[in-house]
Design a protein around this motif. Structure first.
Motif, PDB file in Angstrom:
ATOM      1  N   ALA A   4       2.976  72.827  21.707  1.00 27.28           N
ATOM      2  CA  ALA A   4       4.032  72.149  20.943  1.00 27.28           C
ATOM      3  C   ALA A   4       4.607  73.082  19.873  1.00 27.28           C
ATOM      4  O   ALA A   4       5.828  73.157  19.699  1.00 27.28           O
ATOM      5  CB  ALA A   4       3.480  70.879  20.306  1.00 27.28           C
ATOM      6  N   ARG A   5       3.739  73.796  19.187  1.00 25.69           N
ATOM      7  CA  ARG A   5       4.231  74.686  18.117  1.00 25.69           C
ATOM      8  C   ARG A   5       5.132  75.773  18.693  1.00 25.69           C
ATOM      9  O   ARG A   5       6.158  76.102  18.102  1.00 25.69           O
ATOM     10  CB  ARG A   5       3.049  75.291  17.351  1.00 25.69           C
ATOM     11  N   GLU A   6       4.742  76.331  19.845  1.00 26.96           N
ATOM     12  CA  GLU A   6       5.608  77.335  20.497  1.00 26.96           C
ATOM     13  C   GLU A   6       6.967  76.722  20.830  1.00 26.96           C
ATOM     14  O   GLU A   6       8.018  77.327  20.605  1.00 26.96           O
ATOM     15  CB  GLU A   6       4.978  77.805  21.814  1.00 26.96           C
ATOM     16  N   ASN A   7       6.935  75.515  21.418  1.00 31.52           N
ATOM     17  CA  ASN A   7       8.183  74.864  21.827  1.00 31.52           C
ATOM     18  C   ASN A   7       9.081  74.569  20.627  1.00 31.52           C
ATOM     19  O   ASN A   7      10.299  74.745  20.680  1.00 31.52           O
ATOM     20  CB  ASN A   7       7.876  73.559  22.577  1.00 31.52           C
ATOM     21  N   ILE A   8       8.463  74.115  19.544  1.00 33.96           N
ATOM     22  CA  ILE A   8       9.223  73.752  18.340  1.00 33.96           C
ATOM     23  C   ILE A   8       9.842  75.002  17.710  1.00 33.96           C
ATOM     24  O   ILE A   8      10.989  74.994  17.263  1.00 33.96           O
ATOM     25  CB  ILE A   8       8.295  72.984  17.368  1.00 33.96           C
ATOM     26  N   THR A   9       9.076  76.094  17.712  1.00 35.09           N
ATOM     27  CA  THR A   9       9.589  77.354  17.174  1.00 35.09           C
ATOM     28  C   THR A   9      10.751  77.854  18.030  1.00 35.09           C
ATOM     29  O   THR A   9      11.798  78.248  17.507  1.00 35.09           O
ATOM     30  CB  THR A   9       8.459  78.410  17.126  1.00 35.09           C
ATOM     31  N   GLU A  10      10.558  77.811  19.347  1.00 33.84           N
ATOM     32  CA  GLU A  10      11.621  78.252  20.265  1.00 33.84           C
ATOM     33  C   GLU A  10      12.902  77.437  20.070  1.00 33.84           C
ATOM     34  O   GLU A  10      14.009  77.952  20.224  1.00 33.84           O
ATOM     35  CB  GLU A  10      11.145  78.123  21.711  1.00 33.84           C
ATOM     36  N   ALA A  11      12.739  76.163  19.714  1.00 32.07           N
ATOM     37  CA  ALA A  11      13.899  75.291  19.479  1.00 32.07           C
ATOM     38  C   ALA A  11      14.490  75.519  18.080  1.00 32.07           C
ATOM     39  O   ALA A  11      15.481  74.869  17.712  1.00 32.07           O
ATOM     40  CB  ALA A  11      13.494  73.828  19.659  1.00 32.07           C
ATOM     41  N   GLY A  12      13.885  76.419  17.297  1.00 32.30           N
ATOM     42  CA  GLY A  12      14.415  76.742  15.963  1.00 32.30           C
ATOM     43  C   GLY A  12      14.134  75.669  14.923  1.00 32.30           C
ATOM     44  O   GLY A  12      14.856  75.543  13.935  1.00 32.30           O
ATOM     45  N   LEU A  13      13.082  74.885  15.147  1.00 33.76           N
ATOM     46  CA  LEU A  13      12.828  73.735  14.269  1.00 33.76           C
ATOM     47  C   LEU A  13      11.522  73.852  13.476  1.00 33.76           C
ATOM     48  O   LEU A  13      11.074  72.872  12.871  1.00 33.76           O
ATOM     49  CB  LEU A  13      12.819  72.447  15.118  1.00 33.76           C
ATOM     50  N   GLU A  14      10.934  75.058  13.467  1.00 34.50           N
ATOM     51  CA  GLU A  14       9.609  75.189  12.847  1.00 34.50           C
ATOM     52  C   GLU A  14       9.627  74.898  11.347  1.00 34.50           C
ATOM     53  O   GLU A  14       8.622  74.483  10.772  1.00 34.50           O
ATOM     54  CB  GLU A  14       8.982  76.567  13.155  1.00 34.50           C
ATOM     55  N   GLU A  15      10.786  75.067  10.709  1.00 36.98           N
ATOM     56  CA  GLU A  15      10.883  74.780   9.266  1.00 36.98           C
ATOM     57  C   GLU A  15      10.827  73.282   8.976  1.00 36.98           C
ATOM     58  O   GLU A  15      10.509  72.877   7.868  1.00 36.98           O
ATOM     59  CB  GLU A  15      12.211  75.306   8.711  1.00 36.98           C
ATOM     60  N   LYS A  16      11.174  72.487   9.984  1.00 40.07           N
ATOM     61  CA  LYS A  16      11.288  71.043   9.762  1.00 40.07           C
ATOM     62  C   LYS A  16      10.111  70.250  10.312  1.00 40.07           C
ATOM     63  O   LYS A  16      10.032  69.040  10.077  1.00 40.07           O
ATOM     64  CB  LYS A  16      12.565  70.517  10.440  1.00 40.07           C
ATOM     65  N   VAL A  17       9.248  70.906  11.093  1.00 38.75           N
ATOM     66  CA  VAL A  17       8.186  70.169  11.780  1.00 38.75           C
ATOM     67  C   VAL A  17       6.817  70.695  11.373  1.00 38.75           C
ATOM     68  O   VAL A  17       6.573  71.904  11.393  1.00 38.75           O
ATOM     69  CB  VAL A  17       8.326  70.276  13.317  1.00 38.75           C
ATOM     70  N   GLU A  18       5.950  69.769  11.030  1.00 38.78           N
ATOM     71  CA  GLU A  18       4.549  70.106  10.766  1.00 38.78           C
ATOM     72  C   GLU A  18       3.696  69.323  11.756  1.00 38.78           C
ATOM     73  O   GLU A  18       3.725  68.085  11.760  1.00 38.78           O
ATOM     74  CB  GLU A  18       4.205  69.707   9.325  1.00 38.78           C
ATOM     75  N   VAL A  19       2.962  70.043  12.633  1.00 38.67           N
ATOM     76  CA  VAL A  19       2.064  69.360  13.562  1.00 38.67           C
ATOM     77  C   VAL A  19       0.667  69.398  12.955  1.00 38.67           C
ATOM     78  O   VAL A  19       0.168  70.469  12.610  1.00 38.67           O
ATOM     79  CB  VAL A  19       2.072  70.025  14.960  1.00 38.67           C
ATOM     80  N   ARG A  20       0.063  68.239  12.804  1.00 40.51           N
ATOM     81  CA  ARG A  20      -1.297  68.152  12.253  1.00 40.51           C
ATOM     82  C   ARG A  20      -2.267  67.822  13.379  1.00 40.51           C
ATOM     83  O   ARG A  20      -2.018  66.898  14.155  1.00 40.51           O
ATOM     84  CB  ARG A  20      -1.379  67.078  11.159  1.00 40.51           C
ATOM     85  N   VAL A  21      -3.364  68.567  13.448  1.00 39.04           N
ATOM     86  CA  VAL A  21      -4.338  68.402  14.535  1.00 39.04           C
ATOM     87  C   VAL A  21      -5.460  67.469  14.125  1.00 39.04           C
ATOM     88  O   VAL A  21      -6.063  67.667  13.060  1.00 39.04           O
ATOM     89  CB  VAL A  21      -5.014  69.748  14.909  1.00 39.04           C
TER      90      VAL A  21
END
Ligand code: SAH
Ligand code: DHB
Ligand code: MG
Length: 224
Positions: free
Chosen positions: A102-119
């Motif tokens: 998910a983190r790879e996908n979110i980064t590729e979509a240019g959204l890593e600044e807006k999304v925090e995935v908590r495990v």
């Protein structure tokens, strides 16, 4: 007059709407391909389901979004795209491998600044958020283990403000909720009953076509 079988007609209507409103999107296609290659189950929301949660988040003017059940981030990307510049999605996921994808996908979509995935287990993570007195969310999307939905609803309410939206995927389950034959369908039906009867909420289920018929529960929080 259309003489197709009902389900085939519904699938064609779903494709018709998808072709109009959810056209090819490189970041989303990459997300699904990478998720498939990594062996993730293909249980993400449909393209039209993604459009719907994105549109609801946009209508709500959501600035803070909580997602319960990230998988490969397909729904997360839709939700994050609805956000203003300073908006945030916090998405909760139990499976560490899924989180990496998910983190790879979110980064590729240019959204890593807006999304925090908590495990972690959503129950523990949600309890922690209430404990720390986190700022309320404008929208919560429940889409993790179906047995957990009643608990997730209670936590979501504690993390909402009046006017917040609470959405839940898989509310219809091919009609399995009508006369439940397994535990997970039974709990989903009970969840639907609580949405309908809870005086703190104004709610409805929208049917969605997803191979079979499923549904998105949409609820508005009325009180603190
Ligand atoms: N929202 C995603 C699909 C989520 S599938 C999309 O539409 O793209 C359900 C996810 O919930 C799975 O990834 C599963 O690992 C996760 N899950 C199941 N039980 C969980 C729990 N107790 N806590 C957190 N996540 C959980
Ligand atoms: C399935 C679909 C979902 O959207 C989900 O969240 C979990 C499971 C399924 O089809 O099995
Ligand atoms: Mg789902």
């Amino acid at each position: 007059m259309n003489r197709d079988e009902p389900m085939e007609l519904l699938s064609r209507i779903d494709s018709y709407v998808e072709n109009l409103f959810a056209p090819a999107d490189p970041a989303l296609e990459t997300t699904l391909r990478r998720s498939r290659e990594a062996g993730l189950p293909e249980i993400n929301v449909s393209p039209n389901g993604g459009r719907l949660i994105q549109l609801l988040a946009e209508i709500a003017g959501a600035r803070r979004i909580l997602e319960i059940g990230t998988l490969g981030g397909y729904s997360t990307i839709h939700l994050a795209r609805a956000l203003p510049e300073d908006g945030v999605v916090i998405s909760l996921e139990l499976n560490e491998t899924y989180v990496e994808v998910a983190r790879e996908n979110i980064t590729e979509a240019g959204l890593e600044e807006k999304v925090e995935v908590r495990v972690g287990d959503a129950r523990a993570l949600l309890a922690g958020m209430v404990e720390e007195g986190i700022e309320p969310f404008d929208l919560t999307f429940i889409d993790a283990d179906k047995e957990g939905y009643p608990e997730y609803l209670e936590w979501s309410l504690r993390l909402s403000r009046p006017g917040s939206l609470i959405l839940a995927d898989n509310a219809i389950r091919g009609g399995g909720v009508i006369e439940p034959e397994d535990e997970s369908a039974r709990v989903t039906h009970e969840f639907n009953e609580s949405l309908a009867n809870d005086p703190r909420l104004s709610a409805l289920i929208l049917p969605l076509i997803r191979g079979r018929i499923d549904g998105l529960a949409v609820a508005r929080v009325l009180v603190d």
